[in-house]
Design a protein around this motif. Structure first.
Motif, short mmCIF file in Angstrom:
data_model
loop_
_atom_site.label_atom_id
_atom_site.label_comp_id
_atom_site.label_asym_id
_atom_site.label_seq_id
_atom_site.Cartn_x
_atom_site.Cartn_y
_atom_site.Cartn_z
N LYS B 124 -0.53 2.93 0.92
CA LYS B 124 -0.09 1.61 1.40
C LYS B 124 -0.35 0.55 0.34
CE LYS B 124 -0.26 1.97 6.39
NZ LYS B 124 -1.21 1.91 7.49
N LEU B 125 -1.51 0.65 -0.31
CA LEU B 125 -1.85 -0.33 -1.34
C LEU B 125 -0.86 -0.22 -2.50
CD1 LEU B 125 -5.75 -0.03 -1.35
CD2 LEU B 125 -4.39 -1.91 -0.45
N LEU B 126 -0.51 1.00 -2.83
CA LEU B 126 0.43 1.17 -3.94
C LEU B 126 1.84 0.72 -3.56
CD1 LEU B 126 -0.95 4.49 -5.43
CD2 LEU B 126 -1.33 2.16 -6.22
N ASP B 127 2.13 0.78 -2.26
CA ASP B 127 3.41 0.25 -1.78
C ASP B 127 3.51 -1.24 -2.07
OD1 ASP B 127 4.30 2.62 -0.88
OD2 ASP B 127 3.92 2.26 1.25
N VAL B 128 2.38 -1.93 -1.95
CA VAL B 128 2.37 -3.36 -2.23
C VAL B 128 2.82 -3.60 -3.67
CG1 VAL B 128 0.95 -5.44 -2.36
CG2 VAL B 128 0.54 -3.77 -0.54
N ASP B 208 -5.70 -6.43 3.49
CA ASP B 208 -6.94 -5.82 3.93
C ASP B 208 -7.07 -4.50 3.16
OD1 ASP B 208 -8.89 -4.33 5.18
OD2 ASP B 208 -8.45 -5.15 7.17
N LEU B 209 -8.03 -4.44 2.26
CA LEU B 209 -8.12 -3.26 1.39
C LEU B 209 -8.63 -2.02 2.13
CD1 LEU B 209 -9.60 -5.02 -1.75
CD2 LEU B 209 -7.24 -4.34 -1.40
N LYS B 210 -9.26 -2.25 3.29
CA LYS B 210 -9.78 -1.09 4.03
C LYS B 210 -8.66 -0.31 4.70
CE LYS B 210 -12.66 -3.41 6.31
NZ LYS B 210 -13.61 -4.01 7.23
N THR B 211 -7.63 -1.05 5.13
CA THR B 211 -6.55 -0.39 5.86
C THR B 211 -5.25 -0.37 5.06
OG1 THR B 211 -5.89 -2.47 6.84
CG2 THR B 211 -7.47 -1.16 8.08
N GLY B 212 -5.17 -1.22 4.05
CA GLY B 212 -3.93 -1.32 3.28
C GLY B 212 -2.91 -2.21 3.96
N GLU B 213 -3.28 -2.78 5.12
CA GLU B 213 -2.34 -3.60 5.88
C GLU B 213 -2.33 -5.05 5.38
OE1 GLU B 213 -0.38 -2.46 8.19
OE2 GLU B 213 -1.29 -0.54 8.74
N THR B 214 -1.20 -5.71 5.60
CA THR B 214 -1.11 -7.13 5.31
C THR B 214 -1.86 -7.89 6.41
OG1 THR B 214 0.99 -6.88 4.21
CG2 THR B 214 0.53 -9.04 5.13
N ILE B 215 -2.64 -8.87 6.00
CA ILE B 215 -3.36 -9.68 6.99
C ILE B 215 -2.38 -10.70 7.57
CG2 ILE B 215 -5.26 -11.33 7.31
CD1 ILE B 215 -6.55 -9.99 4.80
#
Lengths: 164, 308
Positions: B124-128, B208-215
């Protein structure tokens, strides 16, 4: 293969990045070009780290390459301010103990680059005169002469400005 | 010698740009990566055209933290490094062609090699990064096209190449880290063209780096945040207008007790309202120019301090 020299060189550039940035900035006076100079220097020292004579000489060696890099750039881009000996104000005797609040740093930047380098390395980066001789690849006597005439000229320049 | 001391002080006062550290570290990293592949010189500089080669760009992406001992130690000591990931420049690009200058510094998320995030999160982070890459590529292409059209129109209406050069057309892509800690990162992605401010892009990324989700505002404040945040915004608007007679906001929210504005203005925050996290980690809402007030108000910002 990570040699001891390689570790010493990388450690030095990481630990002294601000120092290296400052001296390059002194010549470049522009953020982006300074970053370029620092980056090119790091590339060069990494590529040539095997030619480092001894690990104790790392500071002198990195500074030599950085200053060379800056000088080459200045020459190439012809941004070098032509400041021959004749253009400078004459040396006059100045009373010792005289205090000035004028901008010495600006005056310093007006001096020929070789003189600036000696002053910057000696007073700001705190190298010894013999280390400066190595960095600039000039005889120790020349380094001394440059330092003294730079100091004289700085005083003179300030004195002149004050009288206007 | 006092004068020299003063000069030294001035010399030391030069601002060290925050990208210096990343530049130093990535240059070393790049060298190590390149060296394992080829002995060619890392840098190819030809005239004004300067581009970090594709291979080294890829090298930048995979910045492994534990390959050099000195390097790994350095990373540990850095306050900005979270234990999961951080933001850094993944690509820089400079180009000058036909009097159009492009300068891009593109950010990306770097997942620490020793972090223990799940693969899902890492993806998810790399998707960003992918999104940022697409946004910046699209922006640069569009801006370039606009500049070229502008040039064509300029030349067709009697302008000369020399006069065109004097325009110093510049396209810039850059970023700014607004907030960063071990688990959260907030940064601003900016694209601008120096001849047409209307096309400028400012996008905030809060992750949110723990979940990879956008806050989002609802993940931050919980459901039903709109009402109290609206109240907060309106009271800040009111206070500003009271304090400064030149401050003007347009408000169309029904519970607004102040003067009715002649234009449609602020109604309510939504999950689409832009925001970033400031140095204290608080949400700062950002409205577009003209969205809640006249152009003279610029792009208004409201800090929301959580209710204790």
């Amino acid at each position: 293969m990570k040699t001891e020299k390689y570790e010493v060189v990388t450690r030095y550039v990481i630990d002294n990045q601000n120092k290296l940035y400052r001296i390059a900035y002194h010549y470049m006076q522009d953020k982006d070009t300074t970053l370029d100079m620092v980056q090119n220097t790091i590339c060069k020292v990494l590529e040539k780290h095997e030619t480092l004579r001894s690990t104790e000489a790392v500071a002198v060696w990195v500074h030599r390459i950085l200053i060379n890099e800056c000088m080459t750039y200045l020459k190439k881009s012809k941004r070098e301010i032509s400041m021959e000996e004749d253009d400078l104000p004459p040396i006059v005797y100045v009373e010792k103990g005289y205090e000035a609040t004028e901008d010495v740093y600006q005056q310093l930047k007006m001096l020929p680059e070789a003189m600036q380098t000696v002053v910057v390395l000696y007073y700001f980066q705190e190298f010894s005169l013999s280390e400066i001789a190595e960095i600039t690849k000039t005889p120790l006597s020349t380094v001394k002469t440059r330092l003294y005439s730079a100091l004289k000229k700085l005083k003179v320049a300030i004195e002149k400005e004050k009288m206007v | 010698m006092k004068k020299i001391e003063q000069a030294k002080k001035q010399y030391n006062e030069v601002v060290i740009p925050k990208e210096l550290n990343n530049l130093v570290l990535s240059t070393i990293k790049k060298y190590e990566k390149e060296k394992s592949k080829t002995s060619l010189s890392i840098y190819k500089k030809t005239g004004k055209y300067f581009l970090i080669t594709a291979a080294s760009v890829v090298a930048c992406f995979t910045l492994l933290l534990n390959t050099s001992e000195a390097f790994a130690k350095e990373m540990e000591g850095l306050p900005i490094i979270g234990n999961i990931a951080k933001i850094l420049t993944v690509r820089t690009y400079k180009e000058e062609k036909e009097g159009i200058k492009i300068e891009a510094t593109i950010p990306g998320i770097e997942v620490a090699s020793d972090s223990v995030v799940e693969e899902k999160v890492e993806e998810k982070l790399l998707d960003v990064n992918q999104v940022i890459q697409e946004v910046s590529d699209r922006y640069m292409n569009e801006a370039k096209q606009r500049a070229e059209e502008y040039k064509k129109a300029f030349l067709e209406t009697g302008g000369t190449e020399e006069e065109w050069k004097e325009h110093e057309i510049e396209i810039k892509v850059d970023y700014e880290i607004m907030y960063q800690d071990e688990t959260t990162v907030s940064f601003l992605f900016m694209g601008s063209e120096n001849w047409a401010s209307a096309y400028a892009v400012r996008e905030y990324y809060n992750i949110d780096l723990k979940t990879g989700e956008t806050i989002t505002l609802s993940s931050r404040f919980g459901d039903g945040y709109e009402e109290w945040i609206n109240e907060e915004i309106m009271s800040q608007m009111e206070a500003q207008m009271k304090q400064d007679s030149s401050a003007t906001y347009w408000v169309s929210n029904p519970s607004w007790k102040g003067e009715k504005s002649e234009f449609d203005g602020f109604v309510s925050v939504t999950d689409q309202t832009k925001f970033y996290l400031n140095q204290s980690g608080n949400v700062v809402l950002v409205f577009e120019k003209y969205e809640v007030g006249p152009g003279s108000m610029g792009s208004p910002e409201f800090e929301i301090v959580p209710k204790s």
